[in-house]
Design a protein around this motif. Structure first.
Motif, PDB file in Angstrom:
ATOM      1  N   ILE A  32       5.458   2.292   1.650  1.00  0.00           N
ATOM      2  CA  ILE A  32       5.248   1.427   2.817  1.00  0.00           C
ATOM      3  C   ILE A  32       3.778   1.060   2.937  1.00  0.00           C
ATOM      4  O   ILE A  32       3.416  -0.113   3.108  1.00  0.00           O
ATOM      5  CB  ILE A  32       5.723   2.127   4.103  1.00  0.00           C
ATOM      6  CG1 ILE A  32       7.249   2.254   4.118  1.00  0.00           C
ATOM      7  CG2 ILE A  32       5.269   1.351   5.343  1.00  0.00           C
ATOM      8  CD1 ILE A  32       7.769   3.156   5.218  1.00  0.00           C
ATOM      9  N   ARG A  33       2.922   2.046   2.834  1.00  0.00           N
ATOM     10  CA  ARG A  33       1.484   1.808   2.962  1.00  0.00           C
ATOM     11  C   ARG A  33       0.975   0.890   1.852  1.00  0.00           C
ATOM     12  O   ARG A  33       0.161  -0.017   2.105  1.00  0.00           O
ATOM     13  CB  ARG A  33       0.741   3.147   2.933  1.00  0.00           C
ATOM     14  CG  ARG A  33      -0.768   3.016   3.137  1.00  0.00           C
ATOM     15  CD  ARG A  33      -1.075   2.323   4.440  1.00  0.00           C
ATOM     16  NE  ARG A  33      -2.516   2.158   4.634  1.00  0.00           N
ATOM     17  CZ  ARG A  33      -3.061   1.265   5.434  1.00  0.00           C
ATOM     18  NH1 ARG A  33      -2.288   0.443   6.137  1.00  0.00           N
ATOM     19  NH2 ARG A  33      -4.361   1.186   5.567  1.00  0.00           N
ATOM     20  N   GLN A  34       1.444   1.082   0.633  1.00  0.00           N
ATOM     21  CA  GLN A  34       0.987   0.260  -0.497  1.00  0.00           C
ATOM     22  C   GLN A  34       1.365  -1.204  -0.305  1.00  0.00           C
ATOM     23  O   GLN A  34       0.530  -2.097  -0.508  1.00  0.00           O
ATOM     24  CB  GLN A  34       1.595   0.789  -1.797  1.00  0.00           C
ATOM     25  CG  GLN A  34       0.991   2.106  -2.259  1.00  0.00           C
ATOM     26  CD  GLN A  34       1.628   2.605  -3.541  1.00  0.00           C
ATOM     27  OE1 GLN A  34       2.732   2.188  -3.908  1.00  0.00           O
ATOM     28  NE2 GLN A  34       0.953   3.502  -4.234  1.00  0.00           N
ATOM     29  N   TYR A  35       2.603  -1.453   0.106  1.00  0.00           N
ATOM     30  CA  TYR A  35       3.043  -2.839   0.271  1.00  0.00           C
ATOM     31  C   TYR A  35       2.387  -3.496   1.485  1.00  0.00           C
ATOM     32  O   TYR A  35       2.114  -4.702   1.470  1.00  0.00           O
ATOM     33  CB  TYR A  35       4.562  -2.898   0.371  1.00  0.00           C
ATOM     34  CG  TYR A  35       5.244  -2.581  -0.948  1.00  0.00           C
ATOM     35  CD1 TYR A  35       4.982  -3.340  -2.084  1.00  0.00           C
ATOM     36  CD2 TYR A  35       6.128  -1.507  -1.057  1.00  0.00           C
ATOM     37  CE1 TYR A  35       5.587  -3.041  -3.294  1.00  0.00           C
ATOM     38  CE2 TYR A  35       6.730  -1.208  -2.267  1.00  0.00           C
ATOM     39  CZ  TYR A  35       6.461  -1.976  -3.379  1.00  0.00           C
ATOM     40  OH  TYR A  35       7.053  -1.681  -4.588  1.00  0.00           O
ATOM     41  N   GLU A  36       2.128  -2.729   2.527  1.00  0.00           N
ATOM     42  CA  GLU A  36       1.421  -3.287   3.675  1.00  0.00           C
ATOM     43  C   GLU A  36      -0.021  -3.633   3.300  1.00  0.00           C
ATOM     44  O   GLU A  36      -0.570  -4.647   3.737  1.00  0.00           O
ATOM     45  CB  GLU A  36       1.454  -2.303   4.842  1.00  0.00           C
ATOM     46  CG  GLU A  36       2.825  -2.215   5.510  1.00  0.00           C
ATOM     47  CD  GLU A  36       2.843  -1.263   6.690  1.00  0.00           C
ATOM     48  OE1 GLU A  36       1.936  -0.396   6.752  1.00  0.00           O
ATOM     49  OE2 GLU A  36       3.751  -1.374   7.535  1.00  0.00           O
ATOM     50  N   GLN A  37      -0.655  -2.808   2.473  1.00  0.00           N
ATOM     51  CA  GLN A  37      -1.999  -3.100   2.005  1.00  0.00           C
ATOM     52  C   GLN A  37      -2.005  -4.345   1.123  1.00  0.00           C
ATOM     53  O   GLN A  37      -2.951  -5.147   1.162  1.00  0.00           O
ATOM     54  CB  GLN A  37      -2.565  -1.904   1.240  1.00  0.00           C
ATOM     55  CG  GLN A  37      -2.946  -0.729   2.131  1.00  0.00           C
ATOM     56  CD  GLN A  37      -3.449   0.460   1.343  1.00  0.00           C
ATOM     57  OE1 GLN A  37      -3.120   0.651   0.167  1.00  0.00           O
ATOM     58  NE2 GLN A  37      -4.254   1.296   1.974  1.00  0.00           N
ATOM     59  N   ALA A  38      -0.952  -4.521   0.308  1.00  0.00           N
ATOM     60  CA  ALA A  38      -0.849  -5.715  -0.530  1.00  0.00           C
ATOM     61  C   ALA A  38      -0.750  -6.969   0.324  1.00  0.00           C
ATOM     62  O   ALA A  38      -1.371  -7.998   0.021  1.00  0.00           O
ATOM     63  CB  ALA A  38       0.359  -5.595  -1.454  1.00  0.00           C
ATOM     64  N   ALA A  39       0.037  -6.888   1.415  1.00  0.00           N
ATOM     65  CA  ALA A  39       0.164  -8.037   2.314  1.00  0.00           C
ATOM     66  C   ALA A  39      -1.161  -8.346   2.997  1.00  0.00           C
ATOM     67  O   ALA A  39      -1.534  -9.515   3.165  1.00  0.00           O
ATOM     68  CB  ALA A  39       1.247  -7.767   3.351  1.00  0.00           C
ATOM     69  N   ASP A  40      -1.912  -7.307   3.378  1.00  0.00           N
ATOM     70  CA  ASP A  40      -3.219  -7.515   4.011  1.00  0.00           C
ATOM     71  C   ASP A  40      -4.219  -8.111   3.021  1.00  0.00           C
ATOM     72  O   ASP A  40      -5.039  -8.960   3.387  1.00  0.00           O
ATOM     73  CB  ASP A  40      -3.760  -6.189   4.554  1.00  0.00           C
ATOM     74  CG  ASP A  40      -2.943  -5.654   5.725  1.00  0.00           C
ATOM     75  OD1 ASP A  40      -2.231  -6.463   6.354  1.00  0.00           O
ATOM     76  OD2 ASP A  40      -3.004  -4.446   5.991  1.00  0.00           O
TER      77      ASP A  40
END
Length: 294
Positions: A32-40
């Motif tokens: 979850i954290r990795q994909y949210e960072q990718a979106a940011d």
């Protein structure tokens, strides 16, 4: 009737399942954290693309040219991209996005692309077979080539099928675990968005100078904007998938804990019954032997 050996085996199995669930919870939380960072991260690139569009639109206006035509939102031929899941243990995730996709399909929808085999199966069950199926990347590193393949497919639709409008449907994380379906247009750029970019004030003292042909540069910027929108949608979908799976694993862990407590209680009761019965057998045997000696 269950024996001590049976209860012991069940306790061992439950413990193994509990370990697997904990591992899956940890993986989902990290993902979850990795994909949210990718979106940011892609949001910064999106600002760069918008600045490029602002510069070229200002240049067109200075040359007496009107806003470019990037496609008609009322075109007769449209394409739809649906982002689902390839993996299970995420509840009604694919059912939710498939239902939202069916609501978006109409007479104008000429081509359907689906990212995720399980969502494609859901749609096919409702008589909407995917014209193109993509498998989801297993990590953040696989997102860029995945989006690149989708863009190549969209360009093929535009050349061969006359597609001008492309929408994307995917789940987005809301709260800690809820996946909410959302639909957005990725092509063409809405006229109001173009107007807003054209009216935006350039932050520097002067517009940047470029040597590339104006139309080619505009086409490249539109393509990169499409990349940003699809990448962000994919990142949001994958983050929501793992959030849904994390919630499912948390629920499973609670159920397993309750089941393990019940099995432990049964095991202790059965063990106590066995010990009591063996002691009674020993006492009965001792009394029998003592009676025979008399």
């Amino acid at each position: 009737m269950e024996t001590l050996e049976t209860l012991s085996d069940k306790l061992d199995t439950t413990g193994d399942i509990q370990s697997i669930v904990r591992t899956m919870k940890a993986l989902s939380a990290v993902s979850i954290r990795q994909y949210e960072q990718a979106a940011d991260a892609v949001a910064s690139y999106a600002k760069t693309i918008d600045m490029g569009l602002t510069a070229i639109l200002h240049d067109r206006r200075a040359g007496g040219l009107s806003l470019p035509h990037t496609g008609s939102t009322d075109a007769d031929v449209a394409g739809l991209i649906v982002i689902g899941s390839d993996r299970g243990l995420c509840g009604r995730y694919n059912e939710t996005v498939a239902r939202a996709a069916v609501d978006c399909i109409n007479d104008r929808t000429a081509v359907l692309g689906v990212i995720g085999a399980r969502a494609a199966a859901r749609l096919e069950a409702q008589r909407h077979k995917a014209d193109r199926l993509f498998l989801l990347p297993g990590s953040v590193a696989g997102m860029t080539p995945m989006v690149g393949r989708v863009i190549v497919e969209i360009e093929s639709w535009m050349r061969e099928r006359g597609v001008e409008t492309v929408n994307v449907v995917h789940n987005r994380r809301e709260g800690r675990s809820r996946a909410v379906p959302t639909s957005s247009a990725v092509l063409p750029i809405a006229s109001e968005d173009l107007q807003q970019l054209a009216d935006a004030r350039w932050p520097g003292p002067g517009l940047p100078f470029f040597r590339m042909d104006r139309d080619r540069l505009l086409s490249w910027l539109v393509r990169e904007r499409l990349f940003v929108l699809l990448y962000r949608a994919l990142a949001e979908a994958l983050a929501s998938e793992h959030a849904t799976r994390l919630a499912a694993m948390q629920s499973a862990e609670r159920n397993i804990k309750e089941r393990r407590e019940d099995l432990t209680s049964d095991y202790r009761r059965k063990r106590q019954e066995t010990i009591t019965r063996e002691m009674l057998d020993v006492i009965s045997g001792f009394e029998a032997v003592s009676g025979s000696d008399d």
